[in-house]
Motif scaffolding. Structure first.
Motif, PDB file in Angstrom:
ATOM      1  N   UNK A  92      46.857 -37.780 -39.404  1.00  0.00           N
ATOM      2  CA  UNK A  92      45.999 -37.594 -40.576  1.00  0.00           C
ATOM      3  C   UNK A  92      46.629 -38.080 -41.872  1.00  0.00           C
ATOM      4  N   UNK A  93      47.937 -38.000 -41.993  1.00  0.00           N
ATOM      5  CA  UNK A  93      48.580 -38.511 -43.206  1.00  0.00           C
ATOM      6  C   UNK A  93      48.435 -40.026 -43.289  1.00  0.00           C
ATOM      7  N   UNK A  94      48.578 -40.696 -42.146  1.00  0.00           N
ATOM      8  CA  UNK A  94      48.365 -42.147 -42.106  1.00  0.00           C
ATOM      9  C   UNK A  94      46.913 -42.481 -42.416  1.00  0.00           C
ATOM     10  N   UNK A  95      45.999 -41.705 -41.858  1.00  0.00           N
ATOM     11  CA  UNK A  95      44.579 -41.952 -42.089  1.00  0.00           C
ATOM     12  C   UNK A  95      44.217 -41.822 -43.562  1.00  0.00           C
ATOM     13  N   UNK A  96      44.772 -40.820 -44.227  1.00  0.00           N
ATOM     14  CA  UNK A  96      44.515 -40.649 -45.662  1.00  0.00           C
ATOM     15  C   UNK A  96      44.984 -41.882 -46.431  1.00  0.00           C
ATOM     16  N   UNK A  97      46.148 -42.409 -46.065  1.00  0.00           N
ATOM     17  CA  UNK A  97      46.657 -43.607 -46.744  1.00  0.00           C
ATOM     18  C   UNK A  97      45.721 -44.796 -46.531  1.00  0.00           C
ATOM     19  N   UNK A 293      46.548 -28.762 -49.515  1.00  0.00           N
ATOM     20  CA  UNK A 293      45.929 -28.369 -50.780  1.00  0.00           C
ATOM     21  C   UNK A 293      45.111 -29.512 -51.362  1.00  0.00           C
ATOM     22  N   UNK A 294      45.634 -30.723 -51.266  1.00  0.00           N
ATOM     23  CA  UNK A 294      44.881 -31.884 -51.740  1.00  0.00           C
ATOM     24  C   UNK A 294      43.551 -32.006 -50.986  1.00  0.00           C
ATOM     25  N   UNK A 295      43.587 -31.765 -49.688  1.00  0.00           N
ATOM     26  CA  UNK A 295      42.361 -31.855 -48.893  1.00  0.00           C
ATOM     27  C   UNK A 295      41.395 -30.725 -49.247  1.00  0.00           C
ATOM     28  N   UNK A 296      41.918 -29.505 -49.438  1.00  0.00           N
ATOM     29  CA  UNK A 296      41.076 -28.377 -49.840  1.00  0.00           C
ATOM     30  C   UNK A 296      40.419 -28.620 -51.193  1.00  0.00           C
ATOM     31  N   UNK A 297      41.099 -29.375 -52.049  1.00  0.00           N
ATOM     32  CA  UNK A 297      40.580 -29.700 -53.377  1.00  0.00           C
ATOM     33  C   UNK A 297      39.733 -30.970 -53.374  1.00  0.00           C
ATOM     34  N   UNK A 298      39.248 -31.342 -52.178  1.00  0.00           N
ATOM     35  CA  UNK A 298      38.327 -32.474 -52.047  1.00  0.00           C
ATOM     36  C   UNK A 298      38.922 -33.779 -52.555  1.00  0.00           C
ATOM     37  N   UNK A 299      40.231 -33.981 -52.255  1.00  0.00           N
ATOM     38  CA  UNK A 299      40.833 -35.275 -52.528  1.00  0.00           C
ATOM     39  C   UNK A 299      41.663 -35.354 -53.785  1.00  0.00           C
ATOM     40  N   UNK A 300      41.810 -34.257 -54.508  1.00  0.00           N
ATOM     41  CA  UNK A 300      42.631 -34.296 -55.716  1.00  0.00           C
ATOM     42  C   UNK A 300      43.565 -33.104 -55.757  1.00  0.00           C
ATOM     43  N   UNK A 312      36.775 -37.982 -48.183  1.00  0.00           N
ATOM     44  CA  UNK A 312      37.020 -36.675 -47.564  1.00  0.00           C
ATOM     45  C   UNK A 312      35.923 -36.366 -46.555  1.00  0.00           C
ATOM     46  N   UNK A 313      34.684 -36.660 -46.910  1.00  0.00           N
ATOM     47  CA  UNK A 313      33.571 -36.426 -45.989  1.00  0.00           C
ATOM     48  C   UNK A 313      33.717 -37.258 -44.718  1.00  0.00           C
ATOM     49  N   UNK A 314      34.170 -38.490 -44.856  1.00  0.00           N
ATOM     50  CA  UNK A 314      34.319 -39.376 -43.686  1.00  0.00           C
ATOM     51  C   UNK A 314      35.406 -38.876 -42.740  1.00  0.00           C
ATOM     52  N   UNK A 315      36.553 -38.509 -43.280  1.00  0.00           N
ATOM     53  CA  UNK A 315      37.657 -38.118 -42.404  1.00  0.00           C
ATOM     54  C   UNK A 315      37.403 -36.781 -41.724  1.00  0.00           C
ATOM     55  N   UNK A 316      36.616 -35.917 -42.388  1.00  0.00           N
ATOM     56  CA  UNK A 316      36.472 -34.544 -41.902  1.00  0.00           C
ATOM     57  C   UNK A 316      35.199 -34.297 -41.100  1.00  0.00           C
ATOM     58  N   UNK A 317      34.374 -35.313 -40.928  1.00  0.00           N
ATOM     59  CA  UNK A 317      33.170 -35.137 -40.105  1.00  0.00           C
ATOM     60  C   UNK A 317      33.375 -35.801 -38.741  1.00  0.00           C
ATOM     61  N   UNK A 318      32.619 -35.364 -37.790  1.00  0.00           N
ATOM     62  CA  UNK A 318      32.723 -35.920 -36.441  1.00  0.00           C
ATOM     63  C   UNK A 318      32.295 -37.381 -36.443  1.00  0.00           C
ATOM     64  N   UNK A 319      33.182 -38.239 -35.963  1.00  0.00           N
ATOM     65  CA  UNK A 319      32.905 -39.667 -35.829  1.00  0.00           C
ATOM     66  C   UNK A 319      32.624 -40.032 -34.370  1.00  0.00           C
ATOM     67  N   UNK A 338      36.083 -26.674 -39.401  1.00  0.00           N
ATOM     68  CA  UNK A 338      37.502 -26.956 -39.640  1.00  0.00           C
ATOM     69  C   UNK A 338      37.793 -28.434 -39.455  1.00  0.00           C
ATOM     70  N   UNK A 339      38.909 -28.871 -40.047  1.00  0.00           N
ATOM     71  CA  UNK A 339      39.501 -30.154 -39.667  1.00  0.00           C
ATOM     72  C   UNK A 339      41.001 -30.047 -39.861  1.00  0.00           C
ATOM     73  N   UNK A 340      41.748 -30.784 -39.067  1.00  0.00           N
ATOM     74  CA  UNK A 340      43.199 -30.698 -39.119  1.00  0.00           C
ATOM     75  C   UNK A 340      43.816 -31.461 -37.965  1.00  0.00           C
ATOM     76  N   UNK A 341      45.032 -31.062 -37.571  1.00  0.00           N
ATOM     77  CA  UNK A 341      45.690 -31.746 -36.463  1.00  0.00           C
ATOM     78  C   UNK A 341      46.902 -30.960 -36.015  1.00  0.00           C
ATOM     79  N   UNK A 342      47.228 -31.096 -34.746  1.00  0.00           N
ATOM     80  CA  UNK A 342      48.438 -30.537 -34.192  1.00  0.00           C
ATOM     81  C   UNK A 342      49.447 -31.612 -33.865  1.00  0.00           C
ATOM     82  N   UNK A 343      50.632 -31.167 -33.440  1.00  0.00           N
ATOM     83  CA  UNK A 343      51.686 -32.088 -33.043  1.00  0.00           C
ATOM     84  C   UNK A 343      52.187 -31.765 -31.649  1.00  0.00           C
ATOM     85  N   UNK A 344      52.924 -32.703 -31.062  1.00  0.00           N
ATOM     86  CA  UNK A 344      53.375 -32.579 -29.672  1.00  0.00           C
ATOM     87  C   UNK A 344      54.235 -31.348 -29.435  1.00  0.00           C
ATOM     88  N   UNK A 345      54.996 -30.909 -30.429  1.00  0.00           N
ATOM     89  CA  UNK A 345      55.842 -29.734 -30.272  1.00  0.00           C
ATOM     90  C   UNK A 345      55.227 -28.498 -30.919  1.00  0.00           C
TER      91      UNK A 345
END
Length: 390
Positions: A92-97, A293-300, A312-319, A338-345
């Protein structure tokens, strides 16, 4: 004169008793004051090595607790500033970039990948495969930027060249191997969780911006957000704060340490290790909180805008289409609210916009003995009950 005691009708006594029981039930059901009360029993039973558990709203940290150990054998306690390999939380961090460049009109989500990376021209899809032969055909359409960000491109999880570790190839070289690899499914028809897809999107970012992916992340995201401990290459001081990874022992009754086998050691090595956009980052709970926090604040955040509300709407809706069971946005796993992500560990971050909170769960586990598998859910339930507004 002695006055007789008034007789209260039975129905009123029963009603009062029920009210009293209901109030007592609410008191008993009230969430514990701290998350450590929820988590410590799992540590005591050797079902959880240690964790940093955090809840935030759009303005501040609501709760942070560190429980257990970052290294059991060394007796090193878990601390709030512990470092973790966040693995696929890098996605998700890469996607935001990438979406920053979409906002700037430099990338279009529905463009074919080959528009930006010509090596993908002519890529084929597997039509038939068995142990003796492989039949390829031309796909109905070239893979798109939207498809690589949503795991709908048909690209494999990784290429054969990325063995035995995921960080041994420069990004451009890794992505060339994906272009030479046939698609496993027709683009847009099947969900295939793919490091290759997210890495390809990051390579597009490099080409379009004229900036190395890792420099873009640092300059446009990590530094402005104050994510001082988020990095592909932990320095010596940061490496000393990395929590040891644990998994169940052979008897599945205790914890056993194990290394991060997907990465090259030492982790501080900037010569042989390369940034892996789909899963290479190390971070802390506090840094992850700034991102959330940036995501909760709708991009700012703190007066600076990072993403448009449309992004924000694009990344957080079902594609992903309804024809597949997986619900995924653009670099984010997506639920009904919800939207978010987990990691392998087993790290995780979950943004809950309707409740106004984000839940950050930092551990290093490749599985849990006993009831340890329930610990994240127990923390999440506590956080929602304690802080989640309706």
């Amino acid at each position: 004169m002695i006055r007789p005691t008034p007789i209260i009708p039975t129905r009123y006594c029963i009603a009062a008793l029920l009210l009293l029981l209901a109030c007592a039930g609410r008191l008993c059901a009230e969430a514990p004051a701290t998350s450590s009360a929820v988590l410590q029993p799992y540590v005591d039973k050797h079902q959880l090595a240690g964790a940093v558990a955090m809840v935030i709203d759009k303005d501040k940290v609501l709760s942070v607790e560190a429980v257990g150990h970052a290294d059991i054998a060394a007796g090193r306690p878990m601390k709030p500033d512990a470092m973790f390999w966040i693995a696929s939380q890098s996605k998700p961090m890469t996607s935001v970039a990438v979406m920053m460049l979409v906002d700037e009109g430099k990338i279009a989500l529905n463009d074919p990948v080959e528009k930006y990376l010509p090596e993908f021209k002519g890529q084929m899809v597997v039509a038939e495969r068995d142990k003796d032969h492989l039949l390829l055909r031309k796909p109905a359409h070239p893979i798109t930027v939207r498809e690589v960000l949503s795991h709908m491109s048909g690209l494999p999880f990784k290429s054969a060249a990325e063995e035995p570790t995921l960080d041994a190839l420069p990004l451009a070289a890794a992505v060339r191997t994906y272009a030479m690899t046939p698609l496993e499914t027709e683009p847009g028809t099947a969900y295939k969780y793919s490091n290759a897809g997210i890495n390809t999107a990051a390579r597009i970012l490099e080409v379009v911006s004229g900036t190395k992916y890792e420099d873009f992340m640092q300059q446009r995201l990590f530094t402005p957000l104050g994510m001082k401990d988020t990095t592909f290459w932990p320095n010596e001081e940061q490496a000393a704060r990395i929590a040891t990874s644990y998994r169940p022992d052979a008897a599945r009754t205790n914890l056993s340490p194990f290394p991060i086998s997907q990465l090259i050691y030492p982790l501080t090595d900037r010569t042989r290790r390369f940034p892996m956009p789909a899963g290479g980052l190390f971070s802390t709970a506090a840094d992850t909180a700034a991102f959330c926090r940036m995501l909760l604040n709708r991009g700012q955040l703190d007066g600076k805008r990072y993403l448009s509300e449309a992004a924000i709407d694009e990344i957080s809706k079902r594609q992903t289409p309804t024809t597949v069971k997986e619900s995924y946005g653009l670099g984010f796993a997506v639920g009904p609210d919800t939207f978010g992500h987990g990691g392998a560990h087993a790290t995780n971050m979950e943004i809950r916009p309707a409740r106004g909170i984000a839940i950050i769960w930092m551990v290093q586990h490749g599985g849990f003995p006993g009831e340890g598998k329930n610990v994240q859910g127990a923390f999440k339930n506590w956080a929602i009950e304690k802080f989640g507004r309706e």
